[in-house]
Motif scaffolding. Structure first.
Motif, PDB file in Angstrom:
ATOM      1  N   LEU A  70      23.492  12.610   3.800  1.00 16.98           N
ATOM      2  CA  LEU A  70      23.752  12.008   2.395  1.00 16.98           C
ATOM      3  C   LEU A  70      22.296  12.095   1.611  1.00 16.98           C
ATOM      4  CD1 LEU A  70      25.354   8.780   3.723  1.00 16.98           C
ATOM      5  CD2 LEU A  70      26.392  10.713   2.600  1.00 16.98           C
ATOM      6  N   GLY A  71      21.322  12.186   2.231  1.00 18.33           N
ATOM      7  CA  GLY A  71      19.973  12.272   1.710  1.00 18.33           C
ATOM      8  C   GLY A  71      18.668  12.019   2.507  1.00 18.33           C
ATOM      9  N   ALA A  72      17.723  11.517   2.010  1.00 17.14           N
ATOM     10  CA  ALA A  72      16.669  11.215   3.067  1.00 17.14           C
ATOM     11  C   ALA A  72      15.926   9.830   2.319  1.00 17.14           C
ATOM     12  CB  ALA A  72      15.534  12.070   3.118  1.00 17.14           C
ATOM     13  N   VAL A  73      15.107   9.234   3.399  1.00 15.23           N
ATOM     14  CA  VAL A  73      14.546   7.985   2.807  1.00 15.23           C
ATOM     15  C   VAL A  73      12.971   8.166   3.281  1.00 15.23           C
ATOM     16  CG1 VAL A  73      14.800   6.846   5.226  1.00 15.23           C
ATOM     17  CG2 VAL A  73      14.197   5.334   3.019  1.00 15.23           C
ATOM     18  N   ASP A  74      11.977   8.014   2.388  1.00 14.91           N
ATOM     19  CA  ASP A  74      10.570   8.451   2.869  1.00 14.91           C
ATOM     20  C   ASP A  74       9.616   7.245   2.334  1.00 14.91           C
ATOM     21  OD1 ASP A  74       8.407  10.616   2.569  1.00 14.91           O
ATOM     22  OD2 ASP A  74       8.068   9.305   0.884  1.00 14.91           O
ATOM     23  N   VAL A  75       8.745   6.980   3.189  1.00 18.33           N
ATOM     24  CA  VAL A  75       7.496   5.950   2.628  1.00 18.33           C
ATOM     25  C   VAL A  75       6.484   7.010   2.659  1.00 18.33           C
ATOM     26  CG1 VAL A  75       6.204   4.344   3.858  1.00 18.33           C
ATOM     27  CG2 VAL A  75       8.543   4.070   4.197  1.00 18.33           C
ATOM     28  N   ARG A  88       0.869  -1.287  -0.146  1.00 13.96           N
ATOM     29  CA  ARG A  88      -0.099   0.037  -0.037  1.00 13.96           C
ATOM     30  C   ARG A  88       1.064   1.240   0.035  1.00 13.96           C
ATOM     31  NH1 ARG A  88      -3.263  -0.711   5.369  1.00 13.96           N
ATOM     32  NH2 ARG A  88      -4.428   0.904   4.596  1.00 13.96           N
ATOM     33  N   HIS A  89       2.156   1.062   0.149  1.00 16.27           N
ATOM     34  CA  HIS A  89       3.209   2.275   0.007  1.00 16.27           C
ATOM     35  C   HIS A  89       4.121   2.014  -0.741  1.00 16.27           C
ATOM     36  CE1 HIS A  89       0.855   2.592   4.227  1.00 16.27           C
ATOM     37  NE2 HIS A  89       1.476   3.941   4.101  1.00 16.27           N
ATOM     38  N   ILE A  90       5.289   2.960  -1.051  1.00 17.04           N
ATOM     39  CA  ILE A  90       6.222   2.918  -1.761  1.00 17.04           C
ATOM     40  C   ILE A  90       7.485   3.318  -0.830  1.00 17.04           C
ATOM     41  CG2 ILE A  90       5.368   3.019  -3.849  1.00 17.04           C
ATOM     42  CD1 ILE A  90       6.220   5.981  -4.052  1.00 17.04           C
ATOM     43  N   MET A  91       8.528   2.965  -0.833  1.00 18.17           N
ATOM     44  CA  MET A  91       9.699   3.551  -0.484  1.00 18.17           C
ATOM     45  C   MET A  91      10.458   4.461  -1.545  1.00 18.17           C
ATOM     46  SD  MET A  91      13.284   1.708   1.116  1.00 18.17           S
ATOM     47  CE  MET A  91      13.965   1.382  -0.491  1.00 18.17           C
ATOM     48  N   VAL A  92      10.939   5.747  -1.116  1.00 18.04           N
ATOM     49  CA  VAL A  92      11.704   6.666  -1.710  1.00 18.04           C
ATOM     50  C   VAL A  92      12.963   6.950  -1.141  1.00 18.04           C
ATOM     51  CG1 VAL A  92      11.581   9.106  -3.068  1.00 18.04           C
ATOM     52  CG2 VAL A  92       9.497   7.400  -3.062  1.00 18.04           C
ATOM     53  N   VAL A  93      14.058   6.741  -1.836  1.00 15.58           N
ATOM     54  CA  VAL A  93      15.402   7.156  -1.576  1.00 15.58           C
ATOM     55  C   VAL A  93      15.883   8.483  -2.464  1.00 15.58           C
ATOM     56  CG1 VAL A  93      17.902   6.630  -0.754  1.00 15.58           C
ATOM     57  CG2 VAL A  93      15.769   4.995  -0.717  1.00 15.58           C
ATOM     58  N   PHE A 110       6.381  12.214  -8.391  1.00 12.30           N
ATOM     59  CA  PHE A 110       7.278  11.487  -7.460  1.00 12.30           C
ATOM     60  C   PHE A 110       7.985  10.555  -8.083  1.00 12.30           C
ATOM     61  CE2 PHE A 110       7.066  10.275  -2.495  1.00 12.30           C
ATOM     62  CZ  PHE A 110       8.248  10.805  -2.235  1.00 12.30           C
ATOM     63  N   GLU A 111       8.845  10.671  -8.882  1.00  9.81           N
ATOM     64  CA  GLU A 111       9.653   9.576  -9.842  1.00  9.81           C
ATOM     65  C   GLU A 111      11.148   9.928  -9.694  1.00  9.81           C
ATOM     66  OE1 GLU A 111       8.502  10.035 -14.038  1.00  9.81           O
ATOM     67  OE2 GLU A 111       7.191  11.998 -13.139  1.00  9.81           O
ATOM     68  N   LEU A 137      16.241   9.383  -6.372  1.00 15.77           N
ATOM     69  CA  LEU A 137      17.347   8.397  -6.839  1.00 15.77           C
ATOM     70  C   LEU A 137      16.762   7.059  -7.034  1.00 15.77           C
ATOM     71  CD1 LEU A 137      20.721   9.422  -4.947  1.00 15.77           C
ATOM     72  CD2 LEU A 137      19.677  10.375  -7.061  1.00 15.77           C
ATOM     73  N   TRP A 138      16.137   6.449  -6.056  1.00 18.23           N
ATOM     74  CA  TRP A 138      15.307   5.183  -6.388  1.00 18.23           C
ATOM     75  C   TRP A 138      13.947   5.157  -5.488  1.00 18.23           C
ATOM     76  CZ3 TRP A 138      20.145   5.783  -3.969  1.00 18.23           C
ATOM     77  CH2 TRP A 138      21.363   5.107  -4.823  1.00 18.23           C
ATOM     78  N   ARG A 139      13.070   4.208  -6.154  1.00 16.52           N
ATOM     79  CA  ARG A 139      11.784   4.105  -5.440  1.00 16.52           C
ATOM     80  C   ARG A 139      11.417   2.501  -5.721  1.00 16.52           C
ATOM     81  NH1 ARG A 139       7.163   6.775  -9.035  1.00 16.52           N
ATOM     82  NH2 ARG A 139       7.514   5.544 -10.951  1.00 16.52           N
ATOM     83  N   GLU A 140      10.582   1.928  -4.609  1.00 12.65           N
ATOM     84  CA  GLU A 140      10.113   0.697  -4.717  1.00 12.65           C
ATOM     85  C   GLU A 140       9.011   0.459  -4.060  1.00 12.65           C
ATOM     86  OE1 GLU A 140      12.973  -2.239  -3.620  1.00 12.65           O
ATOM     87  OE2 GLU A 140      14.568  -1.225  -4.308  1.00 12.65           O
TER      88      GLU A 140
END
Length: 436
Positions: free
Chosen positions: A183-188, A96-101, A126-127, A109-112
């Motif tokens: 370095l960056g951020a991780v997001d759900v 139900r969610h995605i992870m974004v880095v 958001f890509e 940079l990445w998303r899954e």
């Protein structure tokens, strides 16, 4: 979060919309936005961002996206982030969610995650390659976490831009434990109905786990450098150290050990002046450097610093530049050290530990923490800082480079001295606040 969790999704969204509309009109609502959300909204208003327009920048070119991915230390952390967040985001039965880095600039940079949610994310821009810095798209889990330097959840109408109100996200910054670099951020993220009170805690915990993985790899690298440096240090006369590329100690001879010697951004073989050691002869080692300390009165006089520039003009990166007859040296600063040095720049006459504790924490009793932090800084800024009281040396010229708008000074900081320099208090003071 507890207050909104007790409401259904529609009721919570309507409540947040009313809070946002009042803030945009410059009025007051019965409930104030959470402090980090209100502060972000004020930054967006000062920056002139249109709250009703879906503003986007162009995507990175494929070649540039791949270059950033390859250069980012976050690439080696993807398995840790994926294990912690992608299964947890899936819930039971369906993702139900995605992870974004994203990197430190806010570029995705990445998303899954869920294919349907990924398609919804495309609709928001958001890509991969997109710019989700706060100044570009408004309050959001990636950009606001990067500015605030702490985990942030943004739910529904807490997003500054109205087109994001069907979305909820929770993001946390990731910092390099070797040198404090952001370095960056991780997001759900996901659709509004999938919001859960525990998401923010989960994302923050996984970000700390990723930082711990970097720390473990760093210890392994130091062990390899130590094995290489040991026989060399046995043959060196005088004072010398072996350090890695971030200045962490792998071996020492002829002097007391230190944890770390901060190195300038541009560093290489030859004669280099370092605030922590003075003049040094630098030689390369596999995985690091050999530093031979040059003794003598001439070396000490050549290395005496005459000017420092504390740059706090940028929202996420702060630095101290030290200059003297031997040249100049720049280091990036942690949030806490930036606050302390800013206070000392304001008070050239000096501050006691109790005064600094009040300036930074609002609590005069936190002197142990202040003394520990100041001890670390004085070890790395020898010749720049004095103590009893803590202060910049009188003969050192000090310049502070501030942001154009005082309200943008160190936006992450809640230190009383910094808040006073901004010219006001954080949004939400004195009113009931949504505990999201």
């Amino acid at each position: 979060m507890a207050r909104l969790a007790a409401m259904d999704t529609r009721e919570a969204a309507l409540l947040l919309k009313g809070v946002r509309e009042a803030a945009l009109r410059g009025g007051r609502s019965a409930l104030a936005p959470r402090a980090e959300i209100g502060a972000s909204w004020q930054r967006m208003l000062r920056g002139g961002l249109d709250p009703d327009r879906d503003r986007r920048s162009g995507l990175l070119a494929p070649g540039e996206l791949e270059r950033r991915r390859a250069a980012s230390p976050l690439a080696e952390l993807l398995p840790v982030l994926r294990e912690g967040l992608v299964p947890g985001a899936a819930g039971s039965g369906a993702v139900r969610h995605i992870m974004v880095v994203a990197d430190a600039d806010g570029r995705v940079l990445w998303r899954e995650g869920s294919a349907p949610v990924l398609r919804k994310a495309d609709g928001h821009g958001f890509e991969p390659g997109a710019d989700w810095a706060e100044a570009t798209v408004g309050t959001n889990g990636v950009g606001t976490a990067l500015v605030a330097r702490r985990p942030v959840q943004v739910h529904s109408a807490e997003h500054f831009v109205a087109t994001h109100h069907s979305w909820t996200c929770a993001g946390a910054p990731i910092t390099d434990p070797r040198d404090g670099t952001l370095l960056g951020a991780v997001d759900v993220s996901g659709p509004l109905a999938t919001m859960h009170p525990a998401t923010l805690s989960l994302v923050g915990s996984v970000a700390r786990l990723a930082e711990a993985e970097l720390r473990n790899r760093h210890f392994a690298d130091l062990g390899r450098l130590r094995a290489v440096a040991a026989p060399i240090l046995c043959r060196v006369g005088g004072r010398a150290l072996a350090v890695d590329g971030h200045g962490w100690l792998a071996g020492v001879t002829g002097m007391p050990p230190v944890d770390r010697v901060p190195l300038p951004a541009s560093f290489g073989p030859g004669r280099v002046w370092l605030p922590a050691l003075g003049m040094c002869e630098v030689e390369p080692l596999p995985g690091g450097w050999l530093l031979r300390v040059v003794d003598g009165e001439e070396a000490r006089e050549a290395g005496a610093p005459g000017r420092v520039v504390l740059d706090v003009s940028r929202p996420r990166r702060w630095s101290l530049r030290v200059s003297g007859a031997a040249g100049s040296w720049t280091r990036e600063l942690s949030p806490r050290h930036t606050e302390l040095l800013y206070v000392l720049a304001l008070h050239r006459g000096g501050r006691t530990a109790a005064e600094l504790a009040y300036d930074v924490f609002g609590d005069r009793t936190r002197t142990v923490t202040v003394r520990a932090e100041m001890s670390r800084m004085r070890r790395t800024l020898a010749g720049v800082l004095e103590h009893r009281p803590y202060r910049f040396r009188e003969e050192v010229e000090v310049e502070v480079v501030r942001p154009g708008d005082p309200a943008d000074l160190l936006p992450h900081s809640t230190a009383p001295a910094v808040c006073a320099s901004r010219g006001g208090h954080e949004p939400g003071d004195g009113r009931d606040s949504l505990g999201v």
